[in-house]
Structure formats: C-alpha cells, structure tokens
Scaffold this active site. Structure first.
Site, PDB file in Angstrom:
ATOM      1  N   LYS A  28      42.240  39.823  52.851  1.00 40.44           N
ATOM      2  CA  LYS A  28      41.731  39.003  53.924  1.00 40.44           C
ATOM      3  C   LYS A  28      40.291  39.337  54.834  1.00 40.44           C
ATOM      4  O   LYS A  28      40.063  40.106  53.586  1.00 40.44           O
ATOM      5  CB  LYS A  28      42.929  39.432  54.946  1.00 40.44           C
TER       6      LYS A  28
ATOM      7  N   ARG B 106      52.010  42.816  49.711  1.00 40.97           N
ATOM      8  CA  ARG B 106      52.030  41.681  49.188  1.00 40.97           C
ATOM      9  C   ARG B 106      50.580  41.553  48.416  1.00 40.97           C
ATOM     10  O   ARG B 106      49.078  41.829  49.721  1.00 40.97           O
ATOM     11  CB  ARG B 106      52.369  40.563  49.922  1.00 40.97           C
TER      12      ARG B 106
END
Length: 274
Positions: A222, A256
């Site tokens: 991210k 995750r």
C-alpha cells in the site's frame, strides 16, 4: 479460547496466520487483471497453497482509492466460480465483499470468512451472515472507495477508529453473532493519511485489548509502504515484509498479503526468535 474459530477450521492462537490476496478483478491497484480468468486464479491459489498460505481471500471488486463500484451480477460472475473451485482445497477461504447478496451465496458455497470493508452496515448484511459459522472481519473505512482519500481528517484517529469498531462489534453481537467469530481491521489506506496509518499500526495491541477481538492487518504494497520507502507498487516487497512483521509486533493475528512465500518465511524466522 485456545483456537481462532474460522468456519470449518480452528487455528492456533500462538501463530500469526497468513491470508493470501486473490483478486479476480481487471483493475486491482497491485495485480490488476492478472488473475481475473478462472484458470489463472486457480493456478495462483495453488501456488499460494504450496507457499504455505493459511487463508485465501477472494475479491471481485477493486477497493483501491477512486475505484468505481462493480454491479452485483458482475461481482457474482467473477467470484462464485472461484469459490466453488477452491472450497475443497484444504485451506480456509475468505470472500472480500460488502454486498449481502454475495455474502449469502458465499455462505452457501462454504466459505470460512466474510471480509467486509463496509463493516456489515449494508441493509441485510448482518442477516446474511448471522446463521453461518464463518468468521467475520469488520473493517473501518472513511466514506467510500471512490472518495475515501479526499483529504481524510480525524481529531484522534485511534480513538475514532476504535469507537467505530466498538459500535460495529456491538451491532453484530446484539444481533446474536458470537464474539468469537469477529475480527477487526483498522482499514489501512481506507480514508487515512500516511500518519493516520502508522498511528493505527502502532495502536494494534491497544485496540485488541480494548475491543477483545483479534486483529487482521492488510498493508501489503500500500501507499503507506511507498511513502516510507519511496518505491513504486511493484517494488514494495521488502517494505511489505517489514510492515507485516511490524503488524505482528503490534498484535496482528492475521496479515493479509500479496507475497505469501516471502511472508511465510519471514514469520517463521520471527516466530523462532520469540
């Protein structure tokens, strides 16, 4: 409780679980379109299984910043064949959706977790999952994917996100859902600045202690990784591994990730050193 209750599976609490991301979308921010075709999706899932994944998280709608919504029928078309193909693969299966109709179909397909970026706020979402035995992940998001990164503002991001998650846990437990099924996700990148993201990452154990629910952390590749490393999305493996280990240090029960093999190895070394 010595185990995490996870649909058909019971996982030991002493080990952090690795959730592998399987995007069956043409426009994911990280691996857009690469695994959209069923054969490629199954092949990637099989590789994650060989790499040591614990949970495979299947998503049919990109939730990257600015992403448009996907019609229900299209999301069903993308996701259901993958769920049916993988349900007997020997690993826990999660579906990443906020649509109650897909939740119902996923429960019928035998999934082990519903991972909802909208925290089961859509009308009918709680009813769709209440009678199942699958785990439920409640995520915090500011606004919606199309607009969530438009100047997000908080007075106290940790307090406000924790308060939101507390309210949603209350809504689910009041509906008769056992607390042992619930997970929380602070929603890294979902309506947060870089500073907000790292404040939430550092507050992981505090949130788990306050809410009494285990934590799922999804920060792989991210922008919070890119902001620190200066690397584009395709060069964020090392930063993502650092982020995963930081999440574990701050209390995550699940990480995750896109890069399963590398994360599994990093966690093995981490665990050996504890």
């Amino acid at each position: 409780m010595p185990h995490f209750s996870f649909g058909r599976f019971n996982f030991p609490r002493e080990r952090t679980l690795v959730m592998g991301i399987l995007n069956v979308t043409p426009d994911s921010f990280s691996d857009g379109g690469q695994f959209a075709a069923l054969d490629f999706a199954i092949s990637h899932a099989e590789q994650m299984i060989r790499d040591g994944v614990d949970i495979i998280d299947v998503g049919g709608e990109s939730t990257r910043p600015g992403a448009p919504a996907v019609p229900l029928e299209e999301e069903l078309r993308r996701v259901l064949p993958v769920l049916f193909a993988l349900r007997d693969c020997g690993k826990a299966i999660s579906v990443d959706t906020y649509k109650p109709e897909l939740m119902r179909e996923a429960v019928l397909a035998g999934v082990d977790m519903i991972n909802d970026i909208n925290a089961f706020r859509a009308p009918g979402a709680i009813e769709a999952v209440r009678e199942s035995d699958c785990a439920l992940c409640i995520m915090h998001m500011l606004d919606k994917p199309a607009t969530m990164q438009d100047k997000p503002v908080y007075t106290d991001v940790v307090r406000e996100v924790t308060g939101f998650l507390h309210e949603r846990i209350g809504a689910l437990t009041s509906a008769g859902i056992d607390r042992s099924r619930l997970w929380i996700d602070p929603g890294f990148g979902f309506g947060k600045t870089v500073e907000h993201n790292y404040a939430l990452l550092k507050a992981g154990r505090q949130m788990v202690a306050e809410l009494g629910v285990p934590l799922l952390a999804g920060l792989s590749r991210k922008s919070m990784i890119g902001a620190v490393t200066g690397k584009p999305v395709e060069q964020r493996l090392a930063g993502s591994l650092g982020g995963a280990l930081a999440a574990v240090a701050h209390g995550a029960g699940i990480v995750r990730v896109h890069d399963v093999a590398e994360t599994v190895d990093a966690l093995k070394v981490w665990q050996a050193a504890q």
